[in-house]
Motif scaffolding. Structure first.
Motif, PDB file in Angstrom:
ATOM      1  N   CYS A  67      -5.566  30.012   3.777  1.00  0.00           N
ATOM      2  CA  CYS A  67      -5.674  30.384   4.675  1.00  0.00           C
ATOM      3  C   CYS A  67      -4.310  30.983   4.334  1.00  0.00           C
ATOM      4  CB  CYS A  67      -5.427  29.084   5.905  1.00  0.00           C
ATOM      5  SG  CYS A  67      -7.468  28.707   5.806  1.00  0.00           S
ATOM      6  N   ARG A  68      -3.546  30.422   3.982  1.00  0.00           N
ATOM      7  CA  ARG A  68      -1.905  30.816   4.138  1.00  0.00           C
ATOM      8  C   ARG A  68      -1.764  32.170   3.560  1.00  0.00           C
ATOM      9  NH1 ARG A  68       2.687  27.928   6.100  1.00  0.00           N
ATOM     10  NH2 ARG A  68       1.856  25.167   5.713  1.00  0.00           N
ATOM     11  N   LYS A  69      -2.509  32.529   2.546  1.00  0.00           N
ATOM     12  CA  LYS A  69      -2.471  33.705   1.768  1.00  0.00           C
ATOM     13  C   LYS A  69      -3.096  34.881   2.142  1.00  0.00           C
ATOM     14  CE  LYS A  69      -3.999  36.007  -2.998  1.00  0.00           C
ATOM     15  NZ  LYS A  69      -4.214  36.924  -2.249  1.00  0.00           N
ATOM     16  N   LEU A  70      -4.707  33.638   3.134  1.00  0.00           N
ATOM     17  CA  LEU A  70      -5.801  35.411   3.301  1.00  0.00           C
ATOM     18  C   LEU A  70      -4.631  35.693   5.160  1.00  0.00           C
ATOM     19  CD1 LEU A  70      -7.849  36.037   4.741  1.00  0.00           C
ATOM     20  CD2 LEU A  70      -9.179  34.251   5.753  1.00  0.00           C
ATOM     21  N   LEU A  71      -3.834  34.902   5.769  1.00  0.00           N
ATOM     22  CA  LEU A  71      -2.844  35.615   6.806  1.00  0.00           C
ATOM     23  C   LEU A  71      -1.870  36.580   6.291  1.00  0.00           C
ATOM     24  CD1 LEU A  71      -2.502  32.140   8.626  1.00  0.00           C
ATOM     25  CD2 LEU A  71      -3.986  34.027   9.942  1.00  0.00           C
ATOM     26  N   SER A  72      -1.560  35.869   5.375  1.00  0.00           N
ATOM     27  CA  SER A  72       0.187  36.809   4.543  1.00  0.00           C
ATOM     28  C   SER A  72      -0.955  38.155   4.759  1.00  0.00           C
ATOM     29  CB  SER A  72       0.648  35.737   3.857  1.00  0.00           C
ATOM     30  OG  SER A  72       1.527  37.459   3.316  1.00  0.00           O
ATOM     31  N   ASP A  73      -1.563  38.314   4.195  1.00  0.00           N
ATOM     32  CA  ASP A  73      -2.521  39.817   3.550  1.00  0.00           C
ATOM     33  C   ASP A  73      -2.802  40.538   4.794  1.00  0.00           C
ATOM     34  OD1 ASP A  73      -2.350  38.609   0.947  1.00  0.00           O
ATOM     35  OD2 ASP A  73      -4.171  38.098   0.535  1.00  0.00           O
ATOM     36  N   LEU A  74      -3.380  39.655   5.781  1.00  0.00           N
ATOM     37  CA  LEU A  74      -3.958  40.290   7.092  1.00  0.00           C
ATOM     38  C   LEU A  74      -2.240  41.109   7.640  1.00  0.00           C
ATOM     39  CD1 LEU A  74      -7.194  38.046   7.947  1.00  0.00           C
ATOM     40  CD2 LEU A  74      -6.619  40.075   6.939  1.00  0.00           C
ATOM     41  N   TYR A  75      -1.477  40.127   7.626  1.00  0.00           N
ATOM     42  CA  TYR A  75      -0.311  40.649   8.327  1.00  0.00           C
ATOM     43  C   TYR A  75       0.373  41.642   7.776  1.00  0.00           C
ATOM     44  CZ  TYR A  75       4.373  40.003  11.014  1.00  0.00           C
ATOM     45  OH  TYR A  75       5.031  39.637  11.631  1.00  0.00           O
ATOM     46  N   THR A  76       0.461  41.923   6.839  1.00  0.00           N
ATOM     47  CA  THR A  76       0.863  42.802   5.612  1.00  0.00           C
ATOM     48  C   THR A  76       1.638  44.015   6.515  1.00  0.00           C
ATOM     49  OG1 THR A  76       0.750  42.093   3.564  1.00  0.00           O
ATOM     50  CG2 THR A  76       1.194  44.022   3.449  1.00  0.00           C
ATOM     51  N   PRO A  77      -0.062  44.734   6.929  1.00  0.00           N
ATOM     52  CA  PRO A  77       0.062  46.121   7.849  1.00  0.00           C
ATOM     53  C   PRO A  77       1.274  45.897   8.510  1.00  0.00           C
ATOM     54  CG  PRO A  77      -1.937  45.349   7.315  1.00  0.00           C
ATOM     55  CD  PRO A  77      -1.374  44.123   6.829  1.00  0.00           C
ATOM     56  N   ILE A  78       1.077  44.706   9.879  1.00  0.00           N
ATOM     57  CA  ILE A  78       1.757  44.630  11.015  1.00  0.00           C
ATOM     58  C   ILE A  78       3.357  44.819  10.497  1.00  0.00           C
ATOM     59  CG2 ILE A  78       2.092  42.440  12.740  1.00  0.00           C
ATOM     60  CD1 ILE A  78      -0.570  42.408  13.003  1.00  0.00           C
ATOM     61  N   ALA A  79       3.229  43.729   8.710  1.00  0.00           N
ATOM     62  CA  ALA A  79       5.113  43.637   9.315  1.00  0.00           C
ATOM     63  C   ALA A  79       5.767  44.810   8.761  1.00  0.00           C
ATOM     64  CB  ALA A  79       5.329  43.059   7.833  1.00  0.00           C
ATOM     65  N   THR A  80       4.647  45.393   8.020  1.00  0.00           N
ATOM     66  CA  THR A  80       5.264  47.192   7.676  1.00  0.00           C
ATOM     67  C   THR A  80       5.195  47.864   8.711  1.00  0.00           C
ATOM     68  OG1 THR A  80       3.919  46.878   5.996  1.00  0.00           O
ATOM     69  CG2 THR A  80       4.945  49.655   6.256  1.00  0.00           C
TER      70      THR A  80
ATOM     71  N   LYS B  36       8.947  51.236  20.240  1.00  0.00           N
ATOM     72  CA  LYS B  36       9.357  52.146  21.331  1.00  0.00           C
ATOM     73  C   LYS B  36       8.555  52.001  22.621  1.00  0.00           C
ATOM     74  CE  LYS B  36       5.055  54.215  19.306  1.00  0.00           C
ATOM     75  NZ  LYS B  36       4.632  55.375  18.651  1.00  0.00           N
ATOM     76  N   PRO B  37       8.627  52.446  24.290  1.00  0.00           N
ATOM     77  CA  PRO B  37       7.779  52.552  25.451  1.00  0.00           C
ATOM     78  C   PRO B  37       6.319  51.791  24.858  1.00  0.00           C
ATOM     79  CG  PRO B  37       8.934  54.032  25.384  1.00  0.00           C
ATOM     80  CD  PRO B  37       9.456  54.106  24.533  1.00  0.00           C
ATOM     81  N   GLY B  38       5.468  51.240  25.300  1.00  0.00           N
ATOM     82  CA  GLY B  38       4.271  50.648  24.972  1.00  0.00           C
ATOM     83  C   GLY B  38       4.240  50.204  23.643  1.00  0.00           C
ATOM     84  N   GLY B  39       5.044  50.198  23.024  1.00  0.00           N
ATOM     85  CA  GLY B  39       4.626  49.434  21.293  1.00  0.00           C
ATOM     86  C   GLY B  39       4.059  47.689  21.651  1.00  0.00           C
ATOM     87  N   TYR B  40       4.336  47.258  22.681  1.00  0.00           N
ATOM     88  CA  TYR B  40       3.802  45.719  22.647  1.00  0.00           C
ATOM     89  C   TYR B  40       2.488  46.018  22.748  1.00  0.00           C
ATOM     90  CZ  TYR B  40       2.949  40.545  24.199  1.00  0.00           C
ATOM     91  OH  TYR B  40       2.386  39.841  24.695  1.00  0.00           O
ATOM     92  N   GLU B  41       1.837  46.765  23.261  1.00  0.00           N
ATOM     93  CA  GLU B  41       0.542  47.179  24.039  1.00  0.00           C
ATOM     94  C   GLU B  41      -0.206  47.217  22.321  1.00  0.00           C
ATOM     95  OE1 GLU B  41      -3.030  49.182  25.711  1.00  0.00           O
ATOM     96  OE2 GLU B  41      -1.064  49.743  26.608  1.00  0.00           O
ATOM     97  N   ILE B  42       0.588  47.984  21.623  1.00  0.00           N
ATOM     98  CA  ILE B  42      -0.249  48.287  19.912  1.00  0.00           C
ATOM     99  C   ILE B  42       0.432  46.803  19.381  1.00  0.00           C
ATOM    100  CG2 ILE B  42      -0.028  49.426  18.017  1.00  0.00           C
ATOM    101  CD1 ILE B  42       1.916  52.007  20.045  1.00  0.00           C
ATOM    102  N   TYR B  43       1.110  46.459  19.372  1.00  0.00           N
ATOM    103  CA  TYR B  43       1.429  45.122  18.884  1.00  0.00           C
ATOM    104  C   TYR B  43       0.329  44.500  18.785  1.00  0.00           C
ATOM    105  CZ  TYR B  43       3.240  40.979  16.796  1.00  0.00           C
ATOM    106  OH  TYR B  43       4.106  39.377  16.156  1.00  0.00           O
ATOM    107  N   ARG B  44       0.290  43.971  20.196  1.00  0.00           N
ATOM    108  CA  ARG B  44      -1.065  43.236  20.022  1.00  0.00           C
ATOM    109  C   ARG B  44      -2.688  43.721  20.058  1.00  0.00           C
ATOM    110  NH1 ARG B  44      -0.489  38.083  21.189  1.00  0.00           N
ATOM    111  NH2 ARG B  44      -2.898  38.375  21.154  1.00  0.00           N
ATOM    112  N   ARG B  45      -3.032  44.601  20.316  1.00  0.00           N
ATOM    113  CA  ARG B  45      -3.978  45.147  19.749  1.00  0.00           C
ATOM    114  C   ARG B  45      -4.081  44.787  18.215  1.00  0.00           C
ATOM    115  NH1 ARG B  45      -3.373  50.037  21.569  1.00  0.00           N
ATOM    116  NH2 ARG B  45      -3.420  50.964  19.197  1.00  0.00           N
ATOM    117  N   ASP B  46      -3.311  45.143  17.552  1.00  0.00           N
ATOM    118  CA  ASP B  46      -2.586  45.168  15.821  1.00  0.00           C
ATOM    119  C   ASP B  46      -3.100  43.508  15.816  1.00  0.00           C
ATOM    120  OD1 ASP B  46      -3.421  47.483  15.672  1.00  0.00           O
ATOM    121  OD2 ASP B  46      -0.424  47.349  15.089  1.00  0.00           O
ATOM    122  N   ARG B  47      -2.296  42.214  16.754  1.00  0.00           N
ATOM    123  CA  ARG B  47      -2.488  40.754  16.428  1.00  0.00           C
ATOM    124  C   ARG B  47      -3.520  40.617  16.643  1.00  0.00           C
ATOM    125  NH1 ARG B  47       1.756  37.836  17.495  1.00  0.00           N
ATOM    126  NH2 ARG B  47       0.230  36.340  17.887  1.00  0.00           N
TER     127      ARG B  47
END
Length: 663
Positions: free
Chosen positions: A410-423, A432-443
């Motif tokens: 599970c740790r590896k899976l979460l790490s792999d799935l989170y990599t695009p968000i970290a990037t 930027k303005p409206g960035g939180y909505e994009i972050y929430r959508r990606d999460r």
């Protein structure tokens, strides 16, 4: 059949007769250790150079194997063993024991003969006494070894007393444990006639064992070996063999074909083998417990070691010692099967709780059945309880290993799935303005992909909860930096985020709850099944003991009837006392059974309460934690709805026209 004898082209020495005394042979014991089938043990004893070995070869279905000799020199030294599949009882092993000839002038020490004869009695379920000529007084006197058994064998470690407080001689119980007795008379040339009447082989033996009336030393010496044979052995049979061939051909007996042997000899030999194959019972020990090959090996070693120590072999002590060895071995074998089965399961880790529990149940049942098949006389279920405890420990280790595998995956899976968000964070996509909505959508998309991933094991929800908690500060930082959102909207988003965290914590707790409940159910199921199996095992052993006592009683009743018929009132009175003692033992056994049932019910109730108390403790601990989390979740939602309600009221108030403004 599994657990049967290995292919043995020839006999092997089981007990050596050396200058240092009797010694068991390790290689022979190893052969027996691999035999888990019940054994029918046939031992032949008798004076040397009387053709004992030929009979054993015949029983083995071979013309050669056990050494035959054509000189006055004894060919068999010690006790030799041949294990073959039983010809008429599938799933059983026939163990043939050819013993060293008695009365060999080269040995010098007559005590050696006595112990060889004693071991033949102790180890066999059918004892064949081989002699030549006729059964006359001289032949019976040569069987003086049977009278010495009272000084060489003890049935119990402690003295027992009758209803009058008198010590009960231990030889009165020999009939319960001794083998069936077969007298094979070789080279028999006489007519079987008594008072001019033709009689059978068995009637001929019975006539030879008749007692004389009187109490003079001469009569008592005459009667002693006959009384011992009549009282010690539960069954008696006789076979009279004519000469198999001419005296010139006797030295070639092992190489002669059946067509070259006397037809009358072959007919008797066939009747003898048929009787042994059909009537010889499985070897049992005190308590009626059936002996397997491995148990037989332990028994031989225990008896030989006892003799070498200078002690008298005790049947009760031998059974206790053998039970300790066998029960420990049975427990180890059960554990080995369980561990062997789990190796295949480990390759599939991580796996879900249902699959793990199902496989554990299957392996635990298999291990317990194997233990019960091999164990006996497990007083109080000592070794079975140890097996259950060790299996529970192994299951805990297995569960922890499965959870570790789930944790890592599970740790590896979460790490792999989170990599695009970290990037994206590194590239400032959310800064930027409206960035939180994009972050929430990606999460949210990442969480959906995680949930869609199968085979995450037992910690899937817990690891997601831990991940979201770790990223909570990151989410708040992006939220607070978003200039498009008002303070009120930020507060609303933060509340929603807390609610989501609490909901995920609740899902993780529900997963843990299912695990705990499954463990509790498994503990209860295993406990109840083990109690039931132990109860069935105890009932089986009680039935074996009852059958043993009943056989002894029937033998003594038959002998009593014969003594009364022949007018031996004194001997009948002695036998009647023995019969009363046996019946008292049966009554004591019935009382003991009732006591055991009562104790078993009490023990079962107490153990069930302990299991339930443990289960209830786990359950209420979980309930308390769960209710606290639900309360926190409820308060967070309440705060969110209170805030939203106030915000809505403020908006509605702002939209109303002022009271003093013109229309």
């Amino acid at each position: 059949m599994s657990g049967g004898p290995p292919s043995m082209p020839a006999p092997v020495c089981l007990i050596e007769n050396t200058d240092r005394g009797l010694q068991t042979v390790g290689s022979a014991l190893e052969i027996l250790q691999g035999i888990q089938q019940p054994v029918v043990v046939v031992a032949v004893v008798g004076l040397y150079r009387t053709g004992k070995s030929y009979l054993m070869n015949r029983l083995a279905g071979q013309t050669s194997g056990f050494a035959l000799g054509s000189t006055i020199e004894s060919k068999t030294k010690g006790i030799w063993m041949w294990c073959v599949p039983h010809p008429s009882k599938p799933g059983h092993t026939l163990v043939l024991l050819d013993t060293e000839g008695l009365g060999d002038v080269d040995k010098g020490d007559s005590k050696n003969d006595a112990w060889i004869f004693c071991l033949g009695v102790l180890l066999s379920s059918t004892l064949v006494y081989n002699s030549r000529g006729t059964i006359d007084n001289q032949a019976v006197e040569k069987l003086h070894y049977v009278t010495e058994l009272t000084n060489q064998i003890r049935t119990k470690s402690e003295v027992t007393h009758d209803e009058d407080g008198e010590e009960v001689p231990q030889d009165t119980e020999f009939v319960r444990f001794f083998p069936g007795f077969v007298w094979a008379v070789r080279d028999f040339t006489l007519e079987r006639k008594i008072d001019g009447r033709d009689v059978s082989d068995d009637e001929y033996l019975d006539f030879a064992l008749h007692l004389k009336k009187g109490l003079t030393p001469k009569v008592m010496n005459y009667n002693l070996p006959r009384q011992c044979i009549r009282n010690f052995f539960p069954t008696r049979r006789c076979f009279t063999f004519p000469f198999p061939t001419t005296s010139e051909n006797m030295k070639h007996l092992d190489s002669m074909s059946e067509s070259e042997l006397c037809p009358d000899f072959l007919r008797v030999a066939d009747r003898f083998c048929t009787y042994v194959f059909t009537e010889s019972r499985v070897k049992t020990v005190q308590g009626g417990h059936r002996v397997t090959g491995s148990r037989f090996g332990h028994l031989a070693r225990i008896y030989v070691n006892t003799i070498n120590s200078g002690e008298i072999p005790c049947l009760e002590n031998a059974v206790v010692a053998m039970a300790e060895i066998e029960n420990q071995s049975a427990m180890n074998e059960g554990l080995r099967l369980y561990e062997q089965g789990t190796e295949q399961l480990k390759a599939k880790f991580p796996t879900d709780l249902e699959s793990l529990s199902s496989e554990h149940n299957r392996l635990s049942t298999m291990a317990t059945k194997e233990f019960l098949k091999r164990s006996f006389k497990d007083e109080g279920g000592k070794y079975m309880a140890q097996l259950a405890e060790k299996i529970a420990e192994l299951f805990d280790q297995l569960t922890n290993r499965n959870m570790e595998a789930s944790d890592q995956l599970c740790r590896k899976l979460l790490s792999d799935l989170y990599t695009p968000i970290a990037t994206s964070i590194e590239q400032g996509v959310y800064a930027k303005p409206g960035g939180y909505e994009i972050y929430r959508r990606d999460r949210d998309a990442m969480e959906d992909k995680y949930r869609q991933q199968g085979n995450k094991g037992m910690k899937g929800e817990e690891m997601l909860e831990e991940f979201l908690q770790e990223k909570n500060a990151e989410a708040n930082s992006i939220l607070m930096a978003d200039e498009r959102l008002t303070d009120a909207e930020k507060q609303n988003a933060e509340n929603a985020q807390q609610v989501a965290l609490l909901e995920q914590a609740n899902r993780a707790a529900e997963q843990e709850c299912r695990r705990l409940e499954s463990l509790v159910q498994e503990e209860m199921r295993s406990h109840e099944e083990n109690l039931q199996r132990l109860k069935e095992k105890q009932q089986e052993e009680v039935a074996l003991l009852a059958a043993e006592q009943q056989r002894a009683l029937e033998s003594k009743l038959a002998e009593q009837k014969e003594l009364l018929r022949r007018g031996f009132a004194d001997q009948e009175e002695v036998l009647q006392a023995e019969i009363r003692q046996l019946r008292r033992e049966q009554e004591e056994r019935a009382r003991e059974e009732a006591r055991m049932r009562s104790e078993e019910q009490m023990r079962s109730t107490m153990e069930t309460m302990q299991v339930l108390n443990s289960a209830v403790g786990h359950y209420y601990d979980y309930k308390q934690k769960r209710e606290l989390r639900l309360a926190e979740q409820h308060n967070a939602r309440k705060q969110k709805y209170t805030y939203m309600n106030k915000k809505l009221q403020a908006q509605q108030q702002a939209q109303k026209p002022n009271a003093g403004s013109p229309v």
